[in-house]
Design a protein around this motif. Structure first.
Motif: not given
Lengths: 303, 303
Positions: B87, B112-115
């Motif tokens: 992330c 990045p994979f949170y948002y």
């Protein structure tokens, strides 16, 4: 006090503190600490490393350093609730243990959020492992329910199970679902479990239902008004205070929120480096900033 | 060779290497290295820290240590493609730089994979920052497209833009969407861009279209059969080899895959600690293991 001591628990308004970056996109502990001071002077508690903080865009070492800087500044750490939930229970436990060591009043814990469709058993096991690894009675876990972003919702059944297994340690929740009914249900079902709304749009209703407070992005720029409502929610003017909070939120909601809030802080402080976000986010365009300011102005907010 | 040198690029079959944990759930570099040896002896390349590796359940320090252990064992690092996408672009850059330093043939990079709902501009900026921070011509980035898990898809427009900005560095993709049409479209649109299918179920079709190979969970336990197809996909028996791969996959698909694969490795090795997964995953129940073995047996696979 907006952030008051009720049986030693954090209540009131907390800001998921925006993280200032320098021109190389490194996190800047000096400006971070200075901004936290401003918030604390307004009686706003600190919830750094939340979604609005771009917390998951920081690596663990940065979070530890920023938290150390805050403690070194003499901050009342009992009013600090850092986000410590990552995809790795090992990292989450490390961050949480550090927060406990520094005397933080709580930690705000996302579930591990890479794997989707995981079971309540798996999530229970994740929170359990972290709590047991920290191994401190001083640990207070605030669960972080943000299904839209994490894609890993926390069910009432899971919360009930955690409360039974770790009474006193599992202290509350930040509910960023925006669903008032869910917050009311938790307040009703779990006495002593502190429910913070993740949106100030339902703050008055949540406080009336017995909620503990509000942890919302906009507290970074409109926190004083939230504190005002928290202090006066039983008074006749409360509905008007809520209306104003909601109006502010409505005025900002069509913009990418984190970038918009950073632009507003840049504007207020005169420090344009506050506009900087880390990818995958984008800084607010100047055109969008103009629109945002007009929108806020029209709604009666001078920024 | 299944993992062959074609203009210095990795091709063929790679396993997203399962990560062995000890009873305290610490990652175990000794068993990790031993398992990697077994895979390499079968001519299977190594893609540690992928989804199947529980890569995102490891913290950065663990990944660095495991990679160091692999290098110290004399592994041909040119055949290693560690997952480095997290992330945080800072952490991703750190892991990727370390991989380059150890001579890894590539890195497999999740966005990045949170948002969620981020723009192509934001994703372009994220990959750009990482590539520039690593700052090495030896870096080869394999994008990792896994929309179901990451919830952050990588569009063809984004790939095109990255290829134009970083030719030679952006080397290929692992497509775990399972959508053959998407893989064929990328192969057609981007000559020289190496497309690996994330599922062996479409491997023959992908190879026929000009794909570079396959990086699939099942390579941990059924990799030799995948190597066999990769070596012989132009031969008359290829369709039969594909059928067998698909049959194996079908036999495992109703089980939680990572836990199931770990149980199969435990069974094959006699080392029951291989069954251990990190939360939020759950170890495979013994009942499920029995069913899995029966299912595989019925499909003609002895495990």
């Amino acid at each position: 006090m907006a952030v008051s001591t009720k049986s030693d628990r954090i209540t009131g308004i907390l800001a998921p503190v925006l993280t200032p970056f320098d021109r190389k996109l490194a996190s800047d502990s000096k400006r971070f600490v200075a901004f936290c001071r401003v918030l604390r002077q307004l009686d706003i508690g600190l919830a750094p490393f939340g979604t609005t903080s771009e917390g998951n865009s920081l690596e663990a070492g940065e979070k530890l350093a920023l938290l150390d800087a805050l403690a070194a500044d003499g901050t009342d750490m009992g009013r600090v609730m850092p986000g410590t939930g990552t995809c790795s229970i090992i990292e989450t436990a490390r961050l949480s243990a550090h927060a406990v060591k520094l005397g933080c009043g709580g930690v705000l814990m996302l579930p591990p959020f890479y794997y989707k469709g995981v079971s309540d058993d798996g999530l229970f096991r994740a929170f359990s492992e972290v709590i047991q690894r920290v191994g401190s009675k001083a640990l207070r876990v605030y669960l972080y329910h943000f299904p839209r972003q994490s894609q890993v919702p926390l069910s009432l059944a899971l919360i009930e199970r955690l409360l039974k297994a770790y009474p006193g340690t599992v202290a509350g929740i930040k509910d960023s679902s925006g669903e008032l009914a869910n917050m009311q249900a938790m307040i009703k079902a779990f006495p002593g479990f502190d429910v913070f709304t993740g949106t100030e749009a339902v703050m008055l209703d949540v406080l009336k239902a017995g909620g503990a407070g509000c942890i919302s992005a906009n507290a970074n720029v409109n926190g004083a008004a939230m504190v005002e409502l928290f202090r006066n929610w039983r008074e006749p003017g409360a509905a008007g205070l809520q209306e104003a909070l909601t109006a502010f939120r409505v005025a900002t909601q069509d913009f990418p929120l984190i970038a918009a809030l950073k632009a507003l802080v840049a504007r207020a402080s005169g420090d344009q480096t506050w506009r900087l976000t880390r990818p995958p986010l984008l800084d607010l365009s100047l055109e969008a900033e103009d629109q945002l300011v007009k929108r806020l102005d029209k709604a009666g907010f001078k920024v």
